[in-house]
Scaffold this active site. Structure first.
Site, PDB file in Angstrom:
ATOM      1  N   GLY A   1       0.832  -1.208   0.000  1.00  0.00           N
ATOM      2  CA  GLY A   1       0.000   0.000   0.000  1.00  0.00           C
ATOM      3  C   GLY A   1       0.858   1.245   0.000  1.00  0.00           C
TER       4      GLY A   1
ATOM      5  CB  THR B   1       2.430   0.726   6.271  1.00  0.00           C
ATOM      6  OG1 THR B   1       1.065   0.529   6.684  1.00  0.00           O
ATOM      7  CG2 THR B   1       3.317   0.378   7.448  1.00  0.00           C
TER       8      THR B   1
ATOM      9  CG  ASP C   1      -2.348   0.005   7.971  1.00  0.00           C
ATOM     10  OD1 ASP C   1      -3.322   0.774   7.971  1.00  0.00           O
ATOM     11  OD2 ASP C   1      -2.120  -0.799   7.047  1.00  0.00           O
TER      12      ASP C   1
ATOM     13  CG  ASP D   1       2.924  -6.991   7.612  1.00  0.00           C
ATOM     14  OD1 ASP D   1       2.391  -6.620   6.548  1.00  0.00           O
ATOM     15  OD2 ASP D   1       2.283  -7.473   8.570  1.00  0.00           O
TER      16      ASP D   1
ATOM     17  NE  ARG E   1      -2.087  -4.534   7.143  1.00  0.00           N
ATOM     18  CZ  ARG E   1      -1.268  -5.282   6.445  1.00  0.00           C
ATOM     19  NH1 ARG E   1      -1.662  -5.856   5.341  1.00  0.00           N
ATOM     20  NH2 ARG E   1      -0.030  -5.466   6.835  1.00  0.00           N
TER      21      ARG E   1
ATOM     22  CG  ASP F   1       0.724  -2.773  10.085  1.00  0.00           C
ATOM     23  OD1 ASP F   1       1.629  -2.074   9.575  1.00  0.00           O
ATOM     24  OD2 ASP F   1      -0.006  -3.525   9.417  1.00  0.00           O
TER      25      ASP F   1
ATOM     26  NE  ARG G   1      -1.190  -5.074  -1.502  1.00  0.00           N
ATOM     27  CZ  ARG G   1      -1.765  -3.920  -1.153  1.00  0.00           C
ATOM     28  NH1 ARG G   1      -2.578  -3.318  -1.978  1.00  0.00           N
ATOM     29  NH2 ARG G   1      -1.511  -3.367   0.013  1.00  0.00           N
TER      30      ARG G   1
HETATM   31  P1  ADP Z   1       2.514  -4.286   2.561  1.00  0.00           P
HETATM   32  O1  ADP Z   1       3.963  -4.300   2.234  1.00  0.00           O
HETATM   33  O2  ADP Z   1       1.961  -2.908   2.609  1.00  0.00           O
HETATM   34  O3  ADP Z   1       2.194  -5.133   3.772  1.00  0.00           O
HETATM   35  P2  ADP Z   1       1.466  -6.426   0.870  1.00  0.00           P
HETATM   36  O4  ADP Z   1       1.099  -7.321   1.999  1.00  0.00           O
HETATM   37  O5  ADP Z   1       0.513  -6.315  -0.273  1.00  0.00           O
HETATM   38  O6  ADP Z   1       1.727  -4.927   1.335  1.00  0.00           O
HETATM   39  O7  ADP Z   1       2.881  -6.918   0.316  1.00  0.00           O
HETATM   40  C1  ADP Z   1       3.526  -6.238  -0.736  1.00  0.00           C
HETATM   41  C2  ADP Z   1       4.200  -7.226  -1.642  1.00  0.00           C
HETATM   42  O8  ADP Z   1       5.207  -7.948  -0.907  1.00  0.00           O
HETATM   43  C3  ADP Z   1       3.303  -8.321  -2.208  1.00  0.00           C
HETATM   44  O9  ADP Z   1       2.567  -7.907  -3.339  1.00  0.00           O
HETATM   45  C4  ADP Z   1       4.336  -9.368  -2.593  1.00  0.00           C
HETATM   46  O10 ADP Z   1       4.954  -9.038  -3.814  1.00  0.00           O
HETATM   47  C5  ADP Z   1       5.368  -9.249  -1.451  1.00  0.00           C
HETATM   48  N1  ADP Z   1       5.076 -10.285  -0.448  1.00  0.00           N
HETATM   49  C6  ADP Z   1       4.059 -10.306   0.447  1.00  0.00           C
HETATM   50  N2  ADP Z   1       4.061 -11.459   1.152  1.00  0.00           N
HETATM   51  C7  ADP Z   1       5.103 -12.192   0.690  1.00  0.00           C
HETATM   52  C8  ADP Z   1       5.637 -13.498   0.986  1.00  0.00           C
HETATM   53  N3  ADP Z   1       5.077 -14.275   1.920  1.00  0.00           N
HETATM   54  N4  ADP Z   1       6.742 -13.911   0.321  1.00  0.00           N
HETATM   55  C9  ADP Z   1       7.309 -13.117  -0.624  1.00  0.00           C
HETATM   56  N5  ADP Z   1       6.832 -11.917  -0.967  1.00  0.00           N
HETATM   57  C10 ADP Z   1       5.753 -11.438  -0.339  1.00  0.00           C
END
Ligand code: ADP
Length: 317
Positions: free
Chosen positions: A10, A124, A126, A102, A170, A128, A71
């Protein structure tokens, strides 16, 4: 060094200030810095461009991220991450700075397990991420939420209404807790406090019987259906009640000075760490000091319940 920088997950206000700091501090250290567009997706696709000072001119005060974000759930697969590593090798990039939440940190950790020198920066709204007191974007989102709640208060006191305002965050209640305190909310509901519906309804009924003209309830997202809750409040307490979901307006806007400062400090710090030979870490701020935490540990840490602020809410009722 040849350093890549990307924003992922995000978007958050202040990400641009962080990109600018990485680029400028890198260039000052004699590095070459590469902007990678659209997060891990753009990395896999090779959307990489060498950045000069000019690329990051006039972006300090802009919301969103000039690098774009995307994403890519497939980044969880090793073969997809191998494609990313191939792009880093093709561009001779020695180290990568990933700005995000995260999910972004998990992607960064997986890359670091495959031998890539990675640093994570917390971007972020959030708040968090437990390895830092504050994330880039939180201050701006808090400002936006407060502005909206103040406006809703004006109309709810004029109409003798109860207003429920759902904010983001979140699983982290900080945005609700901080904005609720700053706006004098009567009730703050977060995943940390839990929702005791019976108590909320009874308290609001008592409020109304005591002649209070209005009430503000600030609630974190995913706690309950706020429109349904508004109906129940109307039926039980006699207050007219409206629910407002603030939604994506909390993600946008000009970053506050606090976010610009935090992002600038963290961006510069990430470059310093790389030059010291430190990587595989998440950067953050604790008690106003810049800190680094191994990515694996940062991901395991749980955001702490802010008991002193929760107590303050009770004392100020
Ligand atoms: P944020 O970083 O804001 O928490 P997301 O949860 O959408 O946002 O994660 C951002 C990107 O990080 C995802 O689109 C993906 O490319 C990568 N990512 C998330 N989870 C994993 C994972 N378990 N293993 C590898 N890459 C991941």
């Amino acid at each position: 060094m040849r350093v890549g920088v990307l924003t992922s997950g995000g978007d958050a206000p202040g990400m641009n200030a962080a990109i600018r700091a990485v680029v400028r501090a890198g260039l000052t250290h004699g590095d070459q810095v590469f902007g990678i567009y659209d997060g891990y997706k753009g990395l896999v696709e090779g959307k990489i461009e060498e950045f000069t000072r000019k690329h990051v001119s006039e972006i300090l005060n802009r919301g969103g991220t000039i690098l774009g974000t995307a994403r890519l759930p497939e980044f969880a697969y090793e073969q997809v991450r191998k494609l990313a590593i191939k792009q880093l090798e093709k561009n001779d990039i020695d180290a990568l700075i990933c700005i995000g939440g995260d999910g972004t940190y998990t992607g960064a950790l997986r890359l670091s397990e495959m031998g890539v020198k990675v640093i994570g920066l917390p971007g972020t709204i959030d708040n968090d991420i437990a390895s830092t007191d504050f994330t880039i974007g939180f201050s701006t989102a808090l400002n936006t939420a407060c502005d909206a709640i103040d406006k809703l208060r004006d109309t709810s006191s004029s109409h003798q209404r109860c207003s429920i305002i759902e904010v983001m965050g979140r699983e982290c209640g900080d945005l609700a807790l901080y904005s609720g305190i700053c706006c004098g909310a009567e009730y703050i509901v977060t995943s940390q406090t839990g929702l005791d519906k019976e108590k909320l309804l009874n308290d609001l009924k008592t409020n109304r019987l005591q002649g209070r003209r209005h009430a503000i309830v600030v609630i974190s997202e995913h706690m309950t259906d706020v429109y349904q809750l508004a109906k129940e409040i109307e039926e039980y307490t006699g207050y007219e009640c409206r629910a407002t979901v603030l939604g994506y307006i909390q993600r946008g806007g000009t970053p506050t000075p606090e976010d610009r400062l935090l992002a600038s400090r963290l961006g510069g710090y990430a470059i310093d760490l790389l030059h010291e030979g430190t990587y595989g870490v998440a950067c953050g701020i604790k008690n106003n000091k810049l800190v680094s935490t191994p990515l694996a540990d940062a991901l395991k840490m749980k955001t702490k319940r802010n008991e002193s602020l929760e107590e303050l809410v009770q004392n100020l009722k």
